[in-house]
Every structure is written in C-alpha cells, then in structure tokens.
Design a protein around this motif. Sequence first.
Motif, short mmCIF file in Angstrom:
data_model
loop_
_atom_site.label_atom_id
_atom_site.label_comp_id
_atom_site.label_asym_id
_atom_site.label_seq_id
_atom_site.Cartn_x
_atom_site.Cartn_y
_atom_site.Cartn_z
N UNK A 3 0.82 -1.21 0.00
CA UNK A 3 0.00 0.00 0.00
C UNK A 3 0.85 1.27 0.00
N UNK A 4 0.17 2.37 -0.12
CA UNK A 4 0.82 3.68 -0.14
C UNK A 4 1.45 4.02 1.22
N UNK A 5 1.01 3.33 2.28
CA UNK A 5 1.57 3.62 3.61
C UNK A 5 3.00 3.10 3.76
N UNK A 6 3.44 2.30 2.80
CA UNK A 6 4.82 1.78 2.81
C UNK A 6 5.64 2.58 1.81
N UNK A 25 14.88 -22.25 2.91
CA UNK A 25 14.05 -23.43 2.70
C UNK A 25 14.38 -24.14 1.40
N UNK A 26 14.00 -25.41 1.35
CA UNK A 26 14.03 -26.18 0.11
C UNK A 26 12.69 -25.96 -0.57
N UNK A 27 12.70 -25.40 -1.76
CA UNK A 27 11.47 -25.06 -2.48
C UNK A 27 11.13 -26.18 -3.45
N UNK A 28 9.88 -26.58 -3.49
CA UNK A 28 9.46 -27.60 -4.44
C UNK A 28 8.09 -28.16 -4.11
N UNK A 29 7.53 -28.90 -5.05
CA UNK A 29 6.19 -29.45 -4.86
C UNK A 29 6.10 -30.38 -3.65
N UNK A 30 7.16 -31.10 -3.36
CA UNK A 30 7.16 -32.00 -2.20
C UNK A 30 7.90 -31.40 -1.02
N UNK A 31 8.17 -30.12 -1.10
CA UNK A 31 8.88 -29.41 -0.03
C UNK A 31 8.08 -28.16 0.31
N UNK A 32 8.74 -27.07 0.56
CA UNK A 32 8.07 -25.82 0.89
C UNK A 32 7.55 -25.16 -0.38
N UNK A 33 6.29 -24.74 -0.35
CA UNK A 33 5.70 -23.98 -1.44
C UNK A 33 5.47 -22.56 -0.95
N UNK A 34 5.67 -21.60 -1.84
CA UNK A 34 5.53 -20.19 -1.48
C UNK A 34 4.52 -19.54 -2.40
N UNK A 35 3.61 -18.80 -1.81
CA UNK A 35 2.67 -17.99 -2.57
C UNK A 35 2.77 -16.55 -2.10
N UNK A 36 2.46 -15.62 -2.98
CA UNK A 36 2.54 -14.21 -2.64
C UNK A 36 1.25 -13.49 -3.05
N UNK A 37 0.74 -12.71 -2.12
CA UNK A 37 -0.42 -11.86 -2.37
C UNK A 37 -0.01 -10.45 -2.01
N UNK A 38 -0.28 -9.51 -2.90
CA UNK A 38 -0.04 -8.10 -2.62
C UNK A 38 -1.37 -7.43 -2.31
N UNK A 39 -1.31 -6.41 -1.48
CA UNK A 39 -2.53 -5.67 -1.21
C UNK A 39 -2.23 -4.20 -1.00
N UNK A 40 -3.14 -3.41 -1.49
CA UNK A 40 -3.20 -1.97 -1.29
C UNK A 40 -4.67 -1.69 -1.12
N UNK A 67 5.01 -2.62 -6.49
CA UNK A 67 4.22 -2.05 -5.40
C UNK A 67 2.92 -1.49 -5.97
N UNK A 68 1.81 -1.75 -5.30
CA UNK A 68 0.49 -1.38 -5.80
C UNK A 68 0.08 0.05 -5.45
N UNK A 69 0.46 0.53 -4.29
CA UNK A 69 0.00 1.81 -3.77
C UNK A 69 -1.43 1.67 -3.23
N UNK A 70 -2.12 2.78 -3.07
CA UNK A 70 -3.49 2.76 -2.57
C UNK A 70 -3.56 2.57 -1.07
N UNK A 71 -4.77 2.34 -0.58
CA UNK A 71 -5.03 2.16 0.85
C UNK A 71 -4.48 0.85 1.38
N UNK A 72 -4.60 0.67 2.68
CA UNK A 72 -4.10 -0.53 3.33
C UNK A 72 -5.28 -1.44 3.66
N UNK A 73 -5.55 -2.39 2.78
CA UNK A 73 -6.73 -3.22 2.86
C UNK A 73 -6.35 -4.62 3.37
#
Length: 97
Positions: A3-6, A25-40, A67-73
């Motif tokens: 958000x814009x507050x950052x 971490x070890x990244x992989x289908x049978x190991x740790x998986x990582x997802x990312x969501x951004x929000x503003x 970076x998206x900007x905008x409010x902090x949702x």
Amino acid sequence: DSSFSIRHQDYQRQVSFLKAVIDQFTIGHNHVQVGMVSFGSSVRLDIRLNDFTNKRDLKEAVGKIKQMQGGTNTHEALKFIHKFMYEPVNGGRAWSK
C-alpha cells in the motif's frame, strides 16, 4: 503490504527480507511452497503456491512484484488468502487445510 503507507525504500526492504527467508528453505512441490499476495486498495495474487519449484526462479519473480499503492486493505487480503490461496488450482495441497 504493497500500500501507499509503505515507502518505496521500505517496500524494497520487504522484498529483500522475503528473498532471505526463501533462501532458508528447500522449495518444491514436495517441499516448501511459497505464494505471494499483494494488497493496497485491492488484492492481487502474484505467485501461486505451485508456480515455482526452485529458489532462483521464485526469488526472481518476487523481485519483479510491483508495489500497488493505494489504501491498506489488510482484512481483504486475509479473506482472499483464506478463500483462494489454498485451492488446488493455486497449488493448495488437499491434506494441508
């Protein structure tokens, strides 16, 4: 938080921190998986849990998230993650719910 507050330099520090966490971490289908969501003011799915199987490509993708900007949702981001992130199409594992 995208958000814009950052301030931009603090957003870059968040990105560096995420890359450092990924390195632990070890990244992989049978190991740790990582997802990312951004929000503003809105919420954006940047990386699905099954998008990457190695650190190098994942860290490169994290570095390209704008970076998206905008409010902090924050509450909408948490609702989005709860509702969509763990779906099989997004890489959720049936046994992980």
